[in-house]
Design an enzyme around this catalytic site. Structure first.
Site, short mmCIF file in Angstrom:
data_model
loop_
_atom_site.label_atom_id
_atom_site.label_comp_id
_atom_site.label_asym_id
_atom_site.label_seq_id
_atom_site.Cartn_x
_atom_site.Cartn_y
_atom_site.Cartn_z
N ARG A 1 0.84 -1.19 0.00
CA ARG A 1 0.00 0.00 0.00
C ARG A 1 0.87 1.25 0.00
NH1 ARG A 1 -4.68 2.29 2.99
NH2 ARG A 1 -4.66 4.44 2.29
N ARG B 1 -6.28 1.71 -5.00
CA ARG B 1 -5.37 1.10 -4.04
C ARG B 1 -5.31 -0.42 -4.15
NH1 ARG B 1 -7.31 4.13 0.78
NH2 ARG B 1 -7.38 5.72 -0.81
N ASP C 1 -6.66 -1.75 1.38
CA ASP C 1 -7.07 -0.78 2.40
C ASP C 1 -7.74 -1.59 3.51
OD1 ASP C 1 -7.71 1.60 3.62
OD2 ASP C 1 -9.44 2.01 2.34
N ASP D 1 -9.45 -1.15 7.23
CA ASP D 1 -9.98 -0.15 8.16
C ASP D 1 -10.55 -0.84 9.40
OD1 ASP D 1 -9.49 2.13 6.63
OD2 ASP D 1 -11.37 1.91 5.52
N1 LIG Z 1 -16.39 1.19 -3.49
C1 LIG Z 1 -15.38 1.64 -2.76
N2 LIG Z 1 -15.00 2.93 -2.83
C2 LIG Z 1 -13.97 3.38 -2.07
C3 LIG Z 1 -13.28 2.51 -1.19
C4 LIG Z 1 -13.71 1.16 -1.12
O1 LIG Z 1 -13.15 0.33 -0.36
N3 LIG Z 1 -14.75 0.76 -1.91
N4 LIG Z 1 -12.26 2.97 -0.41
C5 LIG Z 1 -11.92 4.24 -0.48
C6 LIG Z 1 -10.85 4.73 0.38
O2 LIG Z 1 -10.96 4.35 1.68
C7 LIG Z 1 -12.54 5.20 -1.38
N5 LIG Z 1 -13.60 4.65 -2.14
#
Ligand SMILES: Nc1nc2c(c(=O)[nH]1)N=C(CO)CN2
Length: 171
Positions: free
Chosen positions: A92, A101, A104, A106
């Site tokens: 990342r 990315r 990610d 979270d």
């Molecule tokens: N559909 C989708 N859109 C995003 C995502 C994601 O995981 N899924 N993560 C993001 C940045 O955290 C920004 N936008």
């Protein structure tokens, strides 16, 4: 909510770029989440896997998203650092917000804790989770009894409140 639900920990994972070592973004996320097993953390359950349009709308590739329930011997901040370590291990690069990315990870909810965050500390629950169908929908599948620790709103109500365009997630 019963006692067990309040002890639950949820992680949201997303990817929309292919990693050179994995066949698909889904494989990247699966491998990354398995890394948790080596870091005092156990993945208990996965939501269904979703393919989701990028939020905000853009011409980026669609994302793969999943929510995992985990248990851990770490604190919330310890788990956050572990997620960041795994993100780095999987290549990342932190650039601009909402850039495409490889991975990610979270921290969405840590046993219902509420925390303001700050340097290196987890903000709990995740401050933008309620606006994101790519988190709310898989979490609703995994934990239909879940309630937002601050607002007390049920996950089903959060899902119903999302804009219709964002609800267009698909498997
Ligand atoms: N559909 C989708 N859109 C995003 C995502 C994601 O995981 N899924 N993560 C993001 C940045 O955290 C920004 N936008």
């Amino acid at each position: 909510m019963d006692k067990r639900d309040r002890r639950s920990i949820f992680i949201g994972a997303g990817a929309n770029l292919p990693h050179p070592s994995y066949a698909s973004p889904r494989d990247t996320l699966q491998a990354a989440l398995l890394e948790l097993d080596r870091r005092q953390t156990r993945v208990l359950r996965y939501s269904p896997w979703y393919s989701t349009a990028p939020v905000p709308a853009s011409d980026q590739p669609w994302y793969v998203n999943v929510v995992a329930e985990v248990d851990t011997d770490l604190t919330a901040d310890g788990l956050l650092h572990t997620l960041h370590d795994i993100e780095e291990l999987f290549g990342r690069i932190r650039s601009v917000p909402n850039a495409p990315r490889l991975i990610d990870l979270d921290l969405i909810d840590f046993r219902g804790e509420i925390a303001a965050g700050g340097a290196g500390k987890a903000t709990l629950p995740h401050p933008r989770m309620a606006e994101r169908a790519f988190v709310v929908r898989p979490l609703a599948d995994l934990a239909p009894e879940w309630r937002h620790p601050i607002s007390g709103l049920a996950i089903g109500d959060l899902l119903a409140a999302l804009p219709a365009d964002q609800r267009a997630c698909r498997f």
